[in-house]
Design a protein around this motif. Structure first.
Motif, PDB file in Angstrom:
ATOM      1  N   ARG A   1      36.734  42.204  44.017  1.00  0.00           N
ATOM      2  CA  ARG A   1      37.051  43.017  42.842  1.00  0.00           C
ATOM      3  C   ARG A   1      37.577  44.393  43.241  1.00  0.00           C
ATOM      4  O   ARG A   1      38.451  44.954  42.572  1.00  0.00           O
ATOM      5  CB  ARG A   1      35.817  43.152  41.950  1.00  0.00           C
ATOM      6  CG  ARG A   1      35.482  41.888  41.175  1.00  0.00           C
ATOM      7  CD  ARG A   1      34.441  42.139  40.108  1.00  0.00           C
ATOM      8  NE  ARG A   1      33.110  42.362  40.642  1.00  0.00           N
ATOM      9  CZ  ARG A   1      32.249  41.394  40.937  1.00  0.00           C
ATOM     10  NH1 ARG A   1      32.594  40.127  40.772  1.00  0.00           N
ATOM     11  NH2 ARG A   1      31.046  41.681  41.395  1.00  0.00           N
TER      12      ARG A   1
ATOM     13  N   PRO B   1      44.179  42.743  44.077  1.00  0.00           N
ATOM     14  CA  PRO B   1      44.772  42.829  42.735  1.00  0.00           C
ATOM     15  C   PRO B   1      44.423  41.586  41.916  1.00  0.00           C
ATOM     16  O   PRO B   1      44.557  40.456  42.393  1.00  0.00           O
ATOM     17  CB  PRO B   1      46.282  42.884  43.033  1.00  0.00           C
ATOM     18  CG  PRO B   1      46.381  43.420  44.425  1.00  0.00           C
ATOM     19  CD  PRO B   1      45.186  42.883  45.150  1.00  0.00           C
ATOM     20  N   GLY B   2      43.944  41.799  40.699  1.00  0.00           N
ATOM     21  CA  GLY B   2      43.515  40.678  39.871  1.00  0.00           C
ATOM     22  C   GLY B   2      42.172  40.116  40.259  1.00  0.00           C
ATOM     23  O   GLY B   2      41.770  39.050  39.774  1.00  0.00           O
TER      24      GLY B   2
ATOM     25  N   GLU C   1      39.154  40.983  39.496  1.00  0.00           N
ATOM     26  CA  GLU C   1      38.200  40.855  38.394  1.00  0.00           C
ATOM     27  C   GLU C   1      38.320  39.496  37.719  1.00  0.00           C
ATOM     28  O   GLU C   1      37.324  38.804  37.482  1.00  0.00           O
ATOM     29  CB  GLU C   1      38.422  41.976  37.382  1.00  0.00           C
ATOM     30  CG  GLU C   1      37.549  41.897  36.148  1.00  0.00           C
ATOM     31  CD  GLU C   1      36.077  42.096  36.431  1.00  0.00           C
ATOM     32  OE1 GLU C   1      35.244  41.398  35.806  1.00  0.00           O
ATOM     33  OE2 GLU C   1      35.739  42.930  37.288  1.00  0.00           O
ATOM     34  N   GLU C   2      39.537  39.092  37.408  1.00  0.00           N
ATOM     35  CA  GLU C   2      39.760  37.805  36.733  1.00  0.00           C
ATOM     36  C   GLU C   2      39.407  36.632  37.652  1.00  0.00           C
ATOM     37  O   GLU C   2      38.795  35.648  37.210  1.00  0.00           O
ATOM     38  CB  GLU C   2      41.219  37.684  36.283  1.00  0.00           C
ATOM     39  CG  GLU C   2      41.630  38.647  35.176  1.00  0.00           C
ATOM     40  CD  GLU C   2      41.839  40.077  35.666  1.00  0.00           C
ATOM     41  OE1 GLU C   2      41.935  40.289  36.913  1.00  0.00           O
ATOM     42  OE2 GLU C   2      41.892  40.980  34.813  1.00  0.00           O
ATOM     43  N   LEU C   3      39.788  36.740  38.932  1.00  0.00           N
ATOM     44  CA  LEU C   3      39.500  35.658  39.871  1.00  0.00           C
ATOM     45  C   LEU C   3      38.000  35.441  40.023  1.00  0.00           C
ATOM     46  O   LEU C   3      37.518  34.301  39.976  1.00  0.00           O
ATOM     47  CB  LEU C   3      40.111  35.977  41.240  1.00  0.00           C
ATOM     48  CG  LEU C   3      41.635  35.885  41.363  1.00  0.00           C
ATOM     49  CD1 LEU C   3      42.094  36.494  42.677  1.00  0.00           C
ATOM     50  CD2 LEU C   3      42.097  34.433  41.266  1.00  0.00           C
TER      51      LEU C   3
ATOM     52  N   ARG D   1      42.566  29.870  46.269  1.00  0.00           N
ATOM     53  CA  ARG D   1      43.062  30.921  45.392  1.00  0.00           C
ATOM     54  C   ARG D   1      42.451  32.296  45.642  1.00  0.00           C
ATOM     55  O   ARG D   1      43.160  33.298  45.604  1.00  0.00           O
ATOM     56  CB  ARG D   1      42.802  30.530  43.926  1.00  0.00           C
ATOM     57  CG  ARG D   1      43.491  29.247  43.495  1.00  0.00           C
ATOM     58  CD  ARG D   1      43.053  28.853  42.099  1.00  0.00           C
ATOM     59  NE  ARG D   1      43.276  29.938  41.149  1.00  0.00           N
ATOM     60  CZ  ARG D   1      42.391  30.308  40.223  1.00  0.00           C
ATOM     61  NH1 ARG D   1      41.223  29.698  40.128  1.00  0.00           N
ATOM     62  NH2 ARG D   1      42.669  31.305  39.407  1.00  0.00           N
TER      63      ARG D   1
ATOM     64  N   ARG E   1      43.522  35.651  49.199  1.00  0.00           N
ATOM     65  CA  ARG E   1      43.924  36.978  48.728  1.00  0.00           C
ATOM     66  C   ARG E   1      43.144  38.066  49.460  1.00  0.00           C
ATOM     67  O   ARG E   1      43.688  39.131  49.768  1.00  0.00           O
ATOM     68  CB  ARG E   1      43.687  37.094  47.224  1.00  0.00           C
ATOM     69  CG  ARG E   1      44.392  36.036  46.390  1.00  0.00           C
ATOM     70  CD  ARG E   1      45.889  36.255  46.343  1.00  0.00           C
ATOM     71  NE  ARG E   1      46.534  35.222  45.570  1.00  0.00           N
ATOM     72  CZ  ARG E   1      46.660  35.228  44.246  1.00  0.00           C
ATOM     73  NH1 ARG E   1      46.144  36.244  43.548  1.00  0.00           N
ATOM     74  NH2 ARG E   1      47.293  34.251  43.625  1.00  0.00           N
TER      75      ARG E   1
END
Length: 227
Positions: free
Chosen positions: A72, A76-77, A79-81, A130, A134
């Motif tokens: 988090r 980037p992103g 939080e959603e992941l 996924r 990252r």
């Protein structure tokens, strides 16, 4: 190009101490245990399931305590992941908790196991394909190794059974996790087989006391932080 952890060597993941390599080792062991469960006979099936449950929940606690906060903060992103992964963890918690409450002869048990295993495998793929690649993009090997050491420390002191009511994020999961870990690990040692009603009552009372103490500690902490 993002590459799945499953397609990379241990060196590419940052070495054996990297959090990515540690994650993948646990995932591979889980996959083998789930395959073994369906072919196990008699008492062996119960032993394999205990190994699965203990690994699943100690592993998930380490992720939620150490790994997902880093995702988090850095990805980037993120939080959603991580929210997607946490939702999967909650579903797995609820399914395994239902499984543990059922009688060994309950005809619905295989369905609960199949649903839980399918979710665990989906969770593994989501993490390896996924989320974790990252994180790999933004951390060098030295940082991955330090994160791996923290992850391992959390895993070795984590609860080993489902607790669906416990928050999925720090500090709530950590406050609850310390007493629940002691409770779970005592349960693992003292009651490896089917528990008597009296022993079940004692353990349930201990779990309630542990969770209540953690909740009270969290409330006191919030009150102390108020101006």
């Amino acid at each position: 190009m993002v590459r799945s952890l499953a397609e990379q060597s241990t060196d590419e993941l940052g070495g054996p101490g990297s959090v990515l390599a540690r994650q993948r080792r646990d995932h591979a062991r889980l996959d083998r245990l789930m395959d073994r469960y369906w072919s196990a006979a008699g008492d062996e099936g119960g032993t394999v399931m205990r190994d699965i449950v203990q690994l699943v929940f100690s592993h998930a606690f380490a992720e939620e305590t150490v790994l997902w906060p880093a995702v988090r903060r850095l990805v980037p992103g993120g939080e959603e992941l991580t929210a997607e992964i946490e939702a999967e963890h909650q579903q797995i918690n609820e399914l395994i908790a239902r499984f543990e409450r059922t009688d060994p002869d309950d005809p619905g048990r295989p369905r609960l196991v199949a649903e839980a295993f399918a979710l665990i495998r989906q969770d593994i793929r989501d993490e390896e394909d996924r989320v974790l690649p990252r994180l790999q993009e933004v951390l060098d090997d030295a940082h991955l190794a330090r994160l791996g050491a923290a992850w391992e420390a959390a895993r070795l002191t984590a609860p080993t059974h489902p607790h669906p009511a416990v928050p999925r994020r720090p500090p709530g999961n950590v406050l609850a996790g310390v007493p629940l870990s002691a409770y779970d690990r005592t349960r693992d040692v003292l009651s490896p087989g089917r528990r008597s009603p009296v022993w079940s009552f004692v353990l349930a009372a201990a779990a309630a006391a542990a969770a209540g103490g953690a909740a009270a500690g969290a409330l006191r902490g919030r009150a102390a932080r108020r101006p």
